[in-house]
Design a protein around this motif. Structure first.
Motif, PDB file in Angstrom:
ATOM      1  N   GLU A  73       8.354   7.292 -14.610  1.00 54.83           N
ATOM      2  CA  GLU A  73       8.898   7.523 -15.941  1.00 54.83           C
ATOM      3  C   GLU A  73       8.498   6.434 -16.921  1.00 54.83           C
ATOM      4  OE1 GLU A  73      10.861  10.198 -17.155  1.00 54.83           O
ATOM      5  OE2 GLU A  73       9.928  11.004 -15.363  1.00 54.83           O
ATOM      6  N   SER A  74       8.224   5.215 -16.414  1.00 55.88           N
ATOM      7  CA  SER A  74       7.920   4.104 -17.305  1.00 55.88           C
ATOM      8  C   SER A  74       6.546   4.213 -17.932  1.00 55.88           C
ATOM      9  CB  SER A  74       8.015   2.786 -16.530  1.00 55.88           C
ATOM     10  OG  SER A  74       6.948   2.677 -15.596  1.00 55.88           O
ATOM     11  N   GLY A  75       5.666   4.996 -17.319  1.00 55.17           N
ATOM     12  CA  GLY A  75       4.304   5.117 -17.828  1.00 55.17           C
ATOM     13  C   GLY A  75       3.488   3.855 -17.644  1.00 55.17           C
ATOM     14  N   GLY A  76       3.891   3.019 -16.712  1.00 57.58           N
ATOM     15  CA  GLY A  76       3.197   1.767 -16.465  1.00 57.58           C
ATOM     16  C   GLY A  76       1.862   1.976 -15.788  1.00 57.58           C
ATOM     17  N   PRO A  77       1.167   0.858 -15.510  1.00 55.23           N
ATOM     18  CA  PRO A  77      -0.183   0.966 -14.939  1.00 55.23           C
ATOM     19  C   PRO A  77      -0.195   1.446 -13.497  1.00 55.23           C
ATOM     20  CG  PRO A  77       0.521  -1.323 -15.045  1.00 55.23           C
ATOM     21  CD  PRO A  77       1.557  -0.521 -15.771  1.00 55.23           C
ATOM     22  N   VAL A  78       0.937   1.325 -12.792  1.00 56.22           N
ATOM     23  CA  VAL A  78       1.009   1.748 -11.397  1.00 56.22           C
ATOM     24  C   VAL A  78       1.484   3.190 -11.340  1.00 56.22           C
ATOM     25  CG1 VAL A  78       2.051   1.337  -9.149  1.00 56.22           C
ATOM     26  CG2 VAL A  78       1.509  -0.593 -10.652  1.00 56.22           C
ATOM     27  N   SER A  79       0.678   4.055 -10.742  1.00 54.34           N
ATOM     28  CA  SER A  79       1.055   5.462 -10.611  1.00 54.34           C
ATOM     29  C   SER A  79       1.783   5.655  -9.296  1.00 54.34           C
ATOM     30  CB  SER A  79      -0.187   6.359 -10.670  1.00 54.34           C
ATOM     31  OG  SER A  79       0.168   7.694 -10.417  1.00 54.34           O
ATOM     32  N   SER A  80       3.097   5.697  -9.366  1.00 54.28           N
ATOM     33  CA  SER A  80       3.875   5.881  -8.136  1.00 54.28           C
ATOM     34  C   SER A  80       3.605   7.239  -7.509  1.00 54.28           C
ATOM     35  CB  SER A  80       5.367   5.718  -8.427  1.00 54.28           C
ATOM     36  OG  SER A  80       5.794   6.672  -9.384  1.00 54.28           O
ATOM     37  N   ASP A  81       3.271   8.250  -8.336  1.00 56.11           N
ATOM     38  CA  ASP A  81       2.946   9.579  -7.803  1.00 56.11           C
ATOM     39  C   ASP A  81       1.789   9.487  -6.810  1.00 56.11           C
ATOM     40  OD1 ASP A  81       3.371  10.962 -11.097  1.00 56.11           O
ATOM     41  OD2 ASP A  81       4.846  10.748  -9.510  1.00 56.11           O
ATOM     42  N   VAL A  82       0.741   8.829  -7.240  1.00 58.42           N
ATOM     43  CA  VAL A  82      -0.459   8.724  -6.407  1.00 58.42           C
ATOM     44  C   VAL A  82      -0.176   7.930  -5.146  1.00 58.42           C
ATOM     45  CG1 VAL A  82      -2.811   7.806  -6.300  1.00 58.42           C
ATOM     46  CG2 VAL A  82      -2.015   8.978  -8.365  1.00 58.42           C
ATOM     47  N   VAL A  83       0.533   6.807  -5.291  1.00 61.51           N
ATOM     48  CA  VAL A  83       0.788   5.939  -4.140  1.00 61.51           C
ATOM     49  C   VAL A  83       1.657   6.640  -3.101  1.00 61.51           C
ATOM     50  CG1 VAL A  83       1.859   3.790  -3.375  1.00 61.51           C
ATOM     51  CG2 VAL A  83       0.505   3.823  -5.470  1.00 61.51           C
ATOM     52  N   VAL A  84       2.818   7.141  -3.525  1.00 67.76           N
ATOM     53  CA  VAL A  84       3.766   7.735  -2.583  1.00 67.76           C
ATOM     54  C   VAL A  84       3.220   9.030  -1.993  1.00 67.76           C
ATOM     55  CG1 VAL A  84       6.062   8.754  -2.336  1.00 67.76           C
ATOM     56  CG2 VAL A  84       5.762   6.669  -3.676  1.00 67.76           C
ATOM     57  N   LEU A  85       2.743   9.924  -2.854  1.00 67.00           N
ATOM     58  CA  LEU A  85       2.255  11.213  -2.363  1.00 67.00           C
ATOM     59  C   LEU A  85       0.979  11.039  -1.548  1.00 67.00           C
ATOM     60  CD1 LEU A  85       2.907  13.407  -5.533  1.00 67.00           C
ATOM     61  CD2 LEU A  85       4.309  13.223  -3.470  1.00 67.00           C
ATOM     62  N   GLY A  86       0.120  10.124  -1.979  1.00 68.57           N
ATOM     63  CA  GLY A  86      -1.121   9.890  -1.236  1.00 68.57           C
ATOM     64  C   GLY A  86      -0.862   9.343   0.153  1.00 68.57           C
ATOM     65  N   LEU A  87       0.007   8.330   0.250  1.00 68.19           N
ATOM     66  CA  LEU A  87       0.324   7.756   1.559  1.00 68.19           C
ATOM     67  C   LEU A  87       0.992   8.781   2.463  1.00 68.19           C
ATOM     68  CD1 LEU A  87       1.622   4.188   0.587  1.00 68.19           C
ATOM     69  CD2 LEU A  87      -0.531   4.766   1.734  1.00 68.19           C
ATOM     70  N   ALA A  88       1.896   9.574   1.889  1.00 75.91           N
ATOM     71  CA  ALA A  88       2.568  10.597   2.699  1.00 75.91           C
ATOM     72  C   ALA A  88       1.578  11.638   3.197  1.00 75.91           C
ATOM     73  CB  ALA A  88       3.678  11.259   1.873  1.00 75.91           C
ATOM     74  N   ALA A  89       0.688  12.089   2.318  1.00 79.06           N
ATOM     75  CA  ALA A  89      -0.304  13.096   2.718  1.00 79.06           C
ATOM     76  C   ALA A  89      -1.198  12.566   3.834  1.00 79.06           C
ATOM     77  CB  ALA A  89      -1.142  13.509   1.509  1.00 79.06           C
ATOM     78  N   ILE A  90      -1.603  11.311   3.721  1.00 80.42           N
ATOM     79  CA  ILE A  90      -2.451  10.706   4.759  1.00 80.42           C
ATOM     80  C   ILE A  90      -1.695  10.628   6.085  1.00 80.42           C
ATOM     81  CG2 ILE A  90      -3.564   8.554   5.481  1.00 80.42           C
ATOM     82  CD1 ILE A  90      -4.261   8.126   2.491  1.00 80.42           C
ATOM     83  N   PHE A  91      -0.426  10.221   6.018  1.00 83.61           N
ATOM     84  CA  PHE A  91       0.348  10.142   7.260  1.00 83.61           C
ATOM     85  C   PHE A  91       0.408  11.483   7.957  1.00 83.61           C
ATOM     86  CE2 PHE A  91       4.428  11.206   9.225  1.00 83.61           C
ATOM     87  CZ  PHE A  91       4.314  10.436  10.372  1.00 83.61           C
ATOM     88  N   TRP A  92       0.665  12.569   7.187  1.00 78.34           N
ATOM     89  CA  TRP A  92       0.833  13.872   7.835  1.00 78.34           C
ATOM     90  C   TRP A  92      -0.463  14.364   8.460  1.00 78.34           C
ATOM     91  CZ3 TRP A  92       5.312  14.815   9.413  1.00 78.34           C
ATOM     92  CH2 TRP A  92       6.431  14.432   8.685  1.00 78.34           C
ATOM     93  N   LEU A  93      -1.591  13.959   7.913  1.00 76.90           N
ATOM     94  CA  LEU A  93      -2.856  14.273   8.589  1.00 76.90           C
ATOM     95  C   LEU A  93      -2.940  13.548   9.924  1.00 76.90           C
ATOM     96  CD1 LEU A  93      -5.641  14.251   5.831  1.00 76.90           C
ATOM     97  CD2 LEU A  93      -4.669  16.220   7.038  1.00 76.90           C
ATOM     98  N   GLY A  94      -2.568  12.267   9.917  1.00 76.48           N
ATOM     99  CA  GLY A  94      -2.583  11.506  11.165  1.00 76.48           C
ATOM    100  C   GLY A  94      -1.589  12.016  12.176  1.00 76.48           C
TER     101      GLY A  94
END
Length: 276
Positions: A73-94
């Protein structure tokens, strides 16, 4: 027991649909967050933590979810969407490899408590972030409902096909009741739901095909989520992860598929909707 299961489903499903269609995006994310916090309590229990440790883990999970949503929501430089969803997606592949090889790699991975708890923080936050992300998009409520229908349809299709046609076990060391025929029925049902959803969304032919393929993938990865929680329960020596839903068990028993499907649905939407 069957009557209790039916009654719980008859109450829970309409409430879920109403929440998806009428709650604002962050309101729906808050509801999902509360469910995931109940799931965090169960995840900690399955990981072998005592009550005090479960309280701490659930509190940390709440903090992670709040930070993920706050950064988004802050619109800051860190995209929490990418970090959280990306890490979760990678885990489920593993996790596919862990399911196939269970119990060979269990003690070194999810059977190792610190690693299991760290992974739990990510995979429990992912559905909350995914729902907030999807529901704020154009036709967001329809997209969230489509995700749920894919999961529910896959589960129903797998049950029907498994009961009538099931002959070959899928992963008997993890879940003896699941069959290859049931899995195929779940994939086919989710593909049909994906194609129908594309028609409702007004997508063109290629994107309709893409949504059908996405439905099949959501069905497949939701099976991985289901089997992963089954591995936890087998390791902990319990039948259900909790007792929140009478006749159905706990949050992780009911929403195990959502854990794996939600981050991959976001990934799939990007691929389908941005396709030329």
């Amino acid at each position: 027991m069957l009557g209790t299961r039916v009654l719980t489903a008859a109450v829970a499903l309409p409430l879920a649909v109403l929440a998806i269609l009428f709650l604002p995006a962050m309101g729906l994310a808050a509801v999902v967050g509360m469910l995931m916090l109940a799931g965090a309590w169960e995840w900690a229990a399955l990981s072998g933590l005592a009550e005090r440790g479960r309280v701490v883990f659930t509190a940390v999970a709440a903090l992670v979810m709040a930070l993920a949503l706050g950064l988004r929501e802050s619109g800051g430089p860190v995209s929490s969407d990418v970090v959280v969803l990306g890490l979760a997606a990678i885990f489920w592949l593993g996790a596919v490899q862990l399911v196939i090889r269970f119990p060979a790699q269990w003690n070194a991975t999810l059977g190792h408590r610190p690693l299991a708890l760290a992974i739990g923080l990510i995979v429990l936050a992912a559905p909350v972030v995914a729902v907030a992300y999807i529901d704020q998009a154009d036709q967001g409520s329809v997209l969230v409902l489509l995700l749920c229908l894919m999961i529910w349809g896959a589960d129903t299709g797998a049950y029907a096909a498994g009961r009538t046609l099931g002959r070959h076990k899928l992963v008997p060391r993890v879940s003896p009741g699941k069959t290859m025929e049931g899995a195929a029925g779940g994939l086919l049902t989710a593909m049909i739901i994906g194609a129908l959803g594309a028609l409702v969304l007004g997508l063109d032919g290629w994107r309709t095909l893409g949504m059908a393929v996405l439905g099949a993938w959501i069905a497949a990865i939701s099976i991985v989520g289901d089997l992963t929680i089954s591995m936890f329960k087998r390791s902990a020596g319990v039948k259900d992860s909790g007792r929140l839903f009478p006749g159905h068990g706990g949050v992780l028993d009911r929403l195990d598929s959502m854990l794996a499907a939600a981050p991959w649905f976001v990934v799939g939407l990007h691929l389908v909707l941005q396709a030329a």
